[in-house]
Design a protein around this motif. Structure first.
Motif, PDB file in Angstrom:
ATOM      1  N   ILE A  46       0.775  -1.232   0.025  1.00 16.34           N
ATOM      2  CA  ILE A  46      -0.075   0.017   0.040  1.00 16.34           C
ATOM      3  C   ILE A  46       0.950   1.007  -0.063  1.00 16.34           C
ATOM      4  O   ILE A  46       0.643   2.190  -0.526  1.00 16.34           O
ATOM      5  N   ASN A  47       2.092   1.016   0.965  1.00 15.78           N
ATOM      6  CA  ASN A  47       2.661   2.299   0.711  1.00 15.78           C
ATOM      7  C   ASN A  47       3.433   2.764  -0.555  1.00 15.78           C
ATOM      8  O   ASN A  47       3.452   3.768  -0.997  1.00 15.78           O
ATOM      9  N   THR A  48       4.047   1.502  -1.136  1.00 16.37           N
ATOM     10  CA  THR A  48       4.381   1.621  -2.408  1.00 16.37           C
ATOM     11  C   THR A  48       3.373   2.221  -3.611  1.00 16.37           C
ATOM     12  O   THR A  48       4.056   3.055  -4.240  1.00 16.37           O
ATOM     13  N   ALA A  49       2.180   1.695  -3.325  1.00 11.33           N
ATOM     14  CA  ALA A  49       1.211   2.334  -4.255  1.00 11.33           C
ATOM     15  C   ALA A  49       0.875   3.674  -3.925  1.00 11.33           C
ATOM     16  O   ALA A  49       0.792   4.545  -4.986  1.00 11.33           O
ATOM     17  N   GLY A  59       1.319   9.308  -5.635  1.00 10.91           N
ATOM     18  CA  GLY A  59       2.132  10.482  -5.519  1.00 10.91           C
ATOM     19  C   GLY A  59       3.185  11.005  -6.447  1.00 10.91           C
ATOM     20  O   GLY A  59       2.869  12.103  -7.016  1.00 10.91           O
ATOM     21  N   ASP A  60       3.788  10.016  -6.979  1.00 15.25           N
ATOM     22  CA  ASP A  60       4.638  10.202  -7.918  1.00 15.25           C
ATOM     23  C   ASP A  60       3.952  10.699  -9.170  1.00 15.25           C
ATOM     24  O   ASP A  60       4.370  11.639 -10.078  1.00 15.25           O
ATOM     25  N   PHE A  61       2.746   9.865  -9.520  1.00 15.60           N
ATOM     26  CA  PHE A  61       2.108  10.165 -10.820  1.00 15.60           C
ATOM     27  C   PHE A  61       1.477  11.452 -10.647  1.00 15.60           C
ATOM     28  O   PHE A  61       1.681  12.254 -11.551  1.00 15.60           O
ATOM     29  N   GLU A  62       0.980  11.781  -9.538  1.00 18.59           N
ATOM     30  CA  GLU A  62       0.328  13.065  -9.355  1.00 18.59           C
ATOM     31  C   GLU A  62       1.308  14.385  -9.640  1.00 18.59           C
ATOM     32  O   GLU A  62       0.923  15.180 -10.416  1.00 18.59           O
TER      33      GLU A  62
END
Length: 132
Positions: free
Chosen positions: A98-101, A106-109
């Motif tokens: 979940i943290n990775t997702a 966040g990276d995608f945003e």
């Protein structure tokens, strides 16, 4: 030899013989009472020893039963601990996923915002070029 037949009744010697006979009878009676008391004491000591052994054996038996119960409880507790340990490992794996997702979201945003800013900059630049 029976002294009472040779001694006159009422004399000092007859009194002495009577005292010796009384003493002998008393000594025999005392020996018999002592022997009876000794036998009674021995019987009582045996009864006490038997009772003590029953108490001690009963305590040992209780300790043995408690030891078996404790071993069973330890095994059950160990199994529960192992199950909880596996569950905890699974939860950690899910939590990490979940943290990775979330990080990826966040990276995608951030990437999307960067793209949006770039698009606005390009759009503004095109509008400026087109207006001039």
């Amino acid at each position: 030899m029976d002294r009472s037949h040779h001694v006159e009744t009422g004399s000092l010697e007859s009194s002495f013989v009577q005292m010796i006979d009384d003493h002998n009878r008393a000594a025999i009676e005392l020996r018999e009472r002592t022997e009876r008391a000794k036998k009674e004491g021995l019987r009582n000591a045996i009864r006490v020893a038997d009772q003590l052994m029953k108490v001690v054996d009963g305590g040992v038996h209780d300790v043995f039963i408690n030891e078996k119960w404790i071993k069973v409880e330890i095994q059950a507790l160990s199994a529960t601990i192992m199950r909880f340990s596996k569950q905890t490992d699974q939860w950690l794996a899910v939590s990490r996923a979940i943290n990775t997702a979330v990080k990826e979201i966040g990276d995608f945003e951030n990437w999307m915002k960067t793209i949006e800013l770039d698009c606005k900059s390009i759009s503004a630049a095109i509008c400026n070029i087109h207006q001039t």
